[in-house]
Motif scaffolding. Sequence first.
Motif, mmCIF file in Angstrom:
data_model
loop_
_atom_site.group_PDB
_atom_site.id
_atom_site.type_symbol
_atom_site.label_atom_id
_atom_site.label_comp_id
_atom_site.label_asym_id
_atom_site.label_seq_id
_atom_site.Cartn_x
_atom_site.Cartn_y
_atom_site.Cartn_z
ATOM 1 N N SER A 2 0.846 -1.186 0.000
ATOM 2 C CA SER A 2 0.000 0.000 0.000
ATOM 3 C C SER A 2 0.882 1.237 0.000
ATOM 4 O O SER A 2 2.063 1.173 0.310
ATOM 5 C CB SER A 2 -0.913 -0.021 1.225
ATOM 6 O OG SER A 2 -0.158 0.202 2.384
ATOM 7 N N THR A 4 1.225 3.527 2.058
ATOM 8 C CA THR A 4 1.811 3.870 3.352
ATOM 9 C C THR A 4 2.844 2.848 3.819
ATOM 10 O O THR A 4 3.503 3.059 4.819
ATOM 11 C CB THR A 4 0.714 3.999 4.433
ATOM 12 O OG1 THR A 4 0.005 2.759 4.519
ATOM 13 C CG2 THR A 4 -0.241 5.130 4.098
ATOM 14 N N THR A 5 2.975 1.754 3.110
ATOM 15 C CA THR A 5 3.932 0.723 3.488
ATOM 16 C C THR A 5 5.291 1.035 2.888
ATOM 17 O O THR A 5 5.403 1.359 1.711
ATOM 18 C CB THR A 5 3.451 -0.664 3.007
ATOM 19 O OG1 THR A 5 2.175 -0.924 3.578
ATOM 20 C CG2 THR A 5 4.430 -1.741 3.420
ATOM 21 N N ASP A 110 11.919 6.453 1.842
ATOM 22 C CA ASP A 110 10.705 7.242 1.623
ATOM 23 C C ASP A 110 10.342 8.038 2.872
ATOM 24 O O ASP A 110 9.179 8.173 3.235
ATOM 25 C CB ASP A 110 9.535 6.349 1.203
ATOM 26 C CG ASP A 110 9.792 5.641 -0.121
ATOM 27 O OD1 ASP A 110 10.509 6.211 -0.972
ATOM 28 O OD2 ASP A 110 9.285 4.519 -0.297
ATOM 29 N N ARG A 112 10.792 7.303 5.956
ATOM 30 C CA ARG A 112 10.480 6.499 7.143
ATOM 31 C C ARG A 112 11.733 5.809 7.663
ATOM 32 O O ARG A 112 12.550 5.310 6.886
ATOM 33 C CB ARG A 112 9.435 5.438 6.804
ATOM 34 C CG ARG A 112 8.180 5.978 6.150
ATOM 35 C CD ARG A 112 6.958 6.199 6.996
ATOM 36 N NE ARG A 112 6.598 5.252 7.980
ATOM 37 C CZ ARG A 112 5.643 4.339 7.836
ATOM 38 N NH1 ARG A 112 5.004 4.200 6.705
ATOM 39 N NH2 ARG A 112 5.338 3.567 8.852
#
Length: 139
Positions: A2, A4-5, A110, A112
Amino acid sequence: MSPTTVAPLTTQDAETLVHAARDAAEAAGATVSVTVLDAGGHPLVFLRDDRAVLISGETSTRKAYTALQLNVPTADLVDTVQPGGPFHTLPTALDRPLLFIAGGIPVRRDGRLIGAIGVGGRTPEQDQDLASAAVEALA
């Protein structure tokens, strides 16, 4: 995946980081230890040049752990833990292996946090430069 992953730091990524740091160290005539931790603080790859000082293994691991836990390069934290600094008690407040010496850098994908790298064995500035070179090689 997804939107957000974010893919985790893989063993292959960790090996890329270690080899880039080692190659940069060899080019500089330096002998170091390099530790790469995943986002949970677990070691993925550790390498100590057989000519590096023995304590460099411990310092590389503690630098990586500190950068991971605080999500900031250890070089940016040195002044904050000095007497009179806002976090001067942090090095002794926790029962964890924090080390506030340059050479630890969070690894992000990304934007994160996915892990951290720590380099030990040379001057703090040299360790920081080697860790930075490794992170740049992964990008």
